[in-house]
Design a protein around this motif. Structure first.
Motif, PDB file in Angstrom:
ATOM      1  N   GLN A  63      17.437  17.525   6.132  1.00 60.64           N
ATOM      2  CA  GLN A  63      16.831  18.488   5.203  1.00 60.64           C
ATOM      3  C   GLN A  63      15.754  17.854   4.323  1.00 60.64           C
ATOM      4  O   GLN A  63      15.306  18.455   3.343  1.00 60.64           O
ATOM      5  CB  GLN A  63      17.914  19.153   4.340  1.00 60.64           C
ATOM      6  CG  GLN A  63      18.652  18.240   3.371  1.00 60.64           C
ATOM      7  CD  GLN A  63      19.816  17.516   4.008  1.00 60.64           C
ATOM      8  OE1 GLN A  63      19.838  17.270   5.202  1.00 60.64           O
ATOM      9  NE2 GLN A  63      20.796  17.158   3.218  1.00 60.64           N
TER      10      GLN A  63
ATOM     11  N   MET B 193      24.713  21.848   7.681  1.00 58.49           N
ATOM     12  CA  MET B 193      24.575  23.255   7.282  1.00 58.49           C
ATOM     13  C   MET B 193      23.118  23.691   7.400  1.00 58.49           C
ATOM     14  O   MET B 193      22.813  24.790   7.858  1.00 58.49           O
ATOM     15  CB  MET B 193      25.054  23.435   5.835  1.00 58.49           C
ATOM     16  CG  MET B 193      26.534  23.157   5.637  1.00 58.49           C
ATOM     17  SD  MET B 193      26.942  22.788   3.910  1.00 58.49           S
ATOM     18  CE  MET B 193      26.589  24.354   3.148  1.00 58.49           C
ATOM     19  N   TYR B 194      22.212  22.813   7.002  1.00 54.40           N
ATOM     20  CA  TYR B 194      20.782  23.135   7.030  1.00 54.40           C
ATOM     21  C   TYR B 194      20.303  23.367   8.471  1.00 54.40           C
ATOM     22  O   TYR B 194      19.638  24.360   8.776  1.00 54.40           O
ATOM     23  CB  TYR B 194      19.983  21.993   6.389  1.00 54.40           C
ATOM     24  CG  TYR B 194      18.478  22.229   6.435  1.00 54.40           C
ATOM     25  CD1 TYR B 194      17.847  22.968   5.456  1.00 54.40           C
ATOM     26  CD2 TYR B 194      17.710  21.723   7.478  1.00 54.40           C
ATOM     27  CE1 TYR B 194      16.479  23.211   5.495  1.00 54.40           C
ATOM     28  CE2 TYR B 194      16.341  21.961   7.540  1.00 54.40           C
ATOM     29  CZ  TYR B 194      15.729  22.704   6.539  1.00 54.40           C
ATOM     30  OH  TYR B 194      14.378  22.945   6.608  1.00 54.40           O
TER      31      TYR B 194
ATOM     32  N   ALA C 112      22.007  24.145  11.157  1.00 55.51           N
ATOM     33  CA  ALA C 112      22.593  25.352  11.776  1.00 55.51           C
ATOM     34  C   ALA C 112      21.793  26.595  11.400  1.00 55.51           C
ATOM     35  O   ALA C 112      21.652  27.529  12.193  1.00 55.51           O
ATOM     36  CB  ALA C 112      24.041  25.496  11.325  1.00 55.51           C
ATOM     37  N   LYS C 113      21.216  26.588  10.196  1.00 55.70           N
ATOM     38  CA  LYS C 113      20.528  27.784   9.706  1.00 55.70           C
ATOM     39  C   LYS C 113      19.034  27.783  10.014  1.00 55.70           C
ATOM     40  O   LYS C 113      18.442  28.836  10.228  1.00 55.70           O
ATOM     41  CB  LYS C 113      20.751  27.877   8.188  1.00 55.70           C
ATOM     42  CG  LYS C 113      20.393  29.230   7.614  1.00 55.70           C
ATOM     43  CD  LYS C 113      20.970  29.405   6.226  1.00 55.70           C
ATOM     44  CE  LYS C 113      20.642  30.799   5.700  1.00 55.70           C
ATOM     45  NZ  LYS C 113      21.143  31.028   4.355  1.00 55.70           N
ATOM     46  N   TYR C 114      18.408  26.596  10.008  1.00 52.70           N
ATOM     47  CA  TYR C 114      16.941  26.564  10.003  1.00 52.70           C
ATOM     48  C   TYR C 114      16.275  25.814  11.155  1.00 52.70           C
ATOM     49  O   TYR C 114      15.051  25.686  11.161  1.00 52.70           O
ATOM     50  CB  TYR C 114      16.437  25.948   8.681  1.00 52.70           C
ATOM     51  CG  TYR C 114      16.769  26.762   7.468  1.00 52.70           C
ATOM     52  CD1 TYR C 114      16.163  27.994   7.230  1.00 52.70           C
ATOM     53  CD2 TYR C 114      17.714  26.301   6.545  1.00 52.70           C
ATOM     54  CE1 TYR C 114      16.472  28.740   6.107  1.00 52.70           C
ATOM     55  CE2 TYR C 114      18.033  27.043   5.415  1.00 52.70           C
ATOM     56  CZ  TYR C 114      17.406  28.261   5.198  1.00 52.70           C
ATOM     57  OH  TYR C 114      17.717  28.997   4.099  1.00 52.70           O
TER      58      TYR C 114
END
Length: 448
Positions: free
Chosen positions: A240, A134-135, A137-139
């Motif tokens: 992350q 999730m991290y 994909a976003k950052y």
């Protein structure tokens, strides 16, 4: 008693002393009071033929200790350890008691983090790569990975140049060092293959029950590797995590996505700042391959002495001087830093600074010297980029705790103690005798 028979933190840095491969039969024969068959059977490890016993003298001390410890005392000890490990996940009185000791007394912290942060931390530990997906994909854009790959290549070349130019090292050892450097495995951002958590059962019964199942799942995950070849694609950190590592047994450097963010890496910042920040971190991890521990491992990650005796002696001579330099530092009141315990990280900080600075200068070849920004020259911005990484607020209790347990020097000394050895830093800020950061040239130590 157990602490007294354990290796000191300094001894734990001795790679040779900590490698003690032996047959399981020899291991059991040496350690009579404990029924190791019960232990290995309960772990599902009855088939193993050999193990690395690590701290060999520890077991002799433990055996003597167990003979003089009643069964009730052993039960109390194990019960306390279970309760202490479980306390953060139990009811409020347990949580408060845990924080009162480990937070307030040991670290000087005044208040707990809010519950949502603590809960998120638990999820992050238990499902690190699922959260990591999730991290990322976003950052973590693909452009960051490309820039990092280029920078790692630049740093690898610069470290190669510095090794080639070392006055104290023979050509034979230099050739082996270059081979090891060329063989580095580089991991950037996130793993190619994500971990499968489908076997972990998460239920709506209790917080502690979920933590316990997660811990068992994690132990089983590690035990599944017994007697199998090393999986070199696996990561030792989640994407992350704001950190990086060098692993000597796989000869790999790893830079998770979260360290590729400001202040470590800022796509909008100028090159001087980025080379001084993430560039030094890359150089730091590379230098770990050649610090007091990493230098004992070859390009394949095996414990193997590839140094001539003369070069090893010259390395040790310099390393001893650097260790003493840091041990002379007073961190608070009359307590000194432990330069022997922090030696590997201090060698890596210094190496990272030298290598990243050279890589930065190489990147400017054929270009005009960048103009000052906010009144700071490009050379000054390089060192400011580095210093900015380690700025921190810290209480005296935490200074004392970290000095005992952290192989890194405190943030203040990662900057001040490292930079006073480095000649280009003196030039950048026009440091003269009498200035607080001045050190006599004869006292400065440069290893890599």
């Amino acid at each position: 008693g157990i602490a007294e028979v354990s290796f000191s933190r300094e001894d734990l840095r001795d790679s040779q002393k900590n490698y003690n491969k032996m047959s399981i039969e020899d291991f059991k024969a040496k350690n009579d009071p404990l029924n190791w068959d019960v232990y290995f059977e309960s772990m599902g490890m009855m088939e193993i033929k050999y193990l690395d016993a690590k701290q060999l003298p520890f077991y002799e001390g433990l055996s003597a200790l167990m003979k003089n410890t009643t069964l009730d005392e052993q039960k109390y000890y194990l019960t306390f350890n279970l309760l202490s490990a479980a306390a953060p996940y139990l009811s409020d009185p347990f949580v408060a008691a845990d924080f009162d000791f480990y937070g307030k007394t040991m670290s000087g912290r005044q208040e707990q983090q809010p519950r949502w942060k603590r809960a998120l931390s638990t999820v992050n530990d238990a499902l690190s790569e699922a959260v990591g997906q999730m991290y990322v994909a976003k950052y973590f854009p693909a452009s960051s990975k490309e820039k990092m790959l280029k920078m790692v290549g630049d740093l690898q070349k610069a470290l190669g140049d510095r090794i080639a130019g070392l006055e104290w090292m023979s050509d034979a050892t230099k050739a082996k060092a270059q081979e090891k450097l060329a063989a580095f495995i580089v991991k950037i951002g996130y793993p190619d293959k994500w971990r499968d958590y489908s076997g972990l059962e998460i239920k709506n019964d209790s917080y502690w029950a979920n933590v316990r199942r997660s811990n068992i799942f994690e132990v089983n995950y590690m035990l599944a590797d017994v007697d199998k070849p090393v999986d070199k694609a696996r990561w030792g950190m989640s994407p992350q995590t704001v950190n990086a590592y060098y692993n000597p047994t796989t000869n790999e450097i790893c830079f998770p996505a979260a360290i590729l963010q400001p202040p470590f890496f800022n796509p909008a910042a100028d090159d001087a700042v980025n080379y001084g920040a993430i560039g030094v971190v890359i150089g730091h991890e590379m230098t770990h391959g050649f610090d007091d521990q990493g230098r004992n491992y070859d390009k394949e990650g095996n414990l193997n002495d590839w140094w001539t005796a003369e070069d090893a002696a010259l390395f040790t001579q310099r390393a001893d001087r650097l260790a003493q330099q840091y041990s002379d530092i007073i961190v608070v009141d009359s307590v000194h830093a432990n330069g022997r315990f922090t030696l590997g990280e201090n060698i890596a900080d210094q190496g990272g600074l030298m290598v990243a600075h050279l890589a930065y200068l190489n990147s400017l070849e054929g270009k005009e010297t960048p103009a000052p920004i906010d009144g700071f020259t490009n050379e000054q911005r390089f060192y400011l980029g580095y210093a900015n990484l380690w700025a921190q607020n810290i209480r005296p209790e935490e200074i004392l705790r970290l000095t005992k347990i952290d192989p890194h020097s405190l943030g203040k000394w990662r900057v001040n103690a490292a930079l006073r050895n480095i000649d280009p830093f003196y030039t950048a800020f026009d440091i003269k005798e009498g200035d607080p950061m001045y050190m006599l040239p004869a006292d400065r130590v440069v290893i890599w």
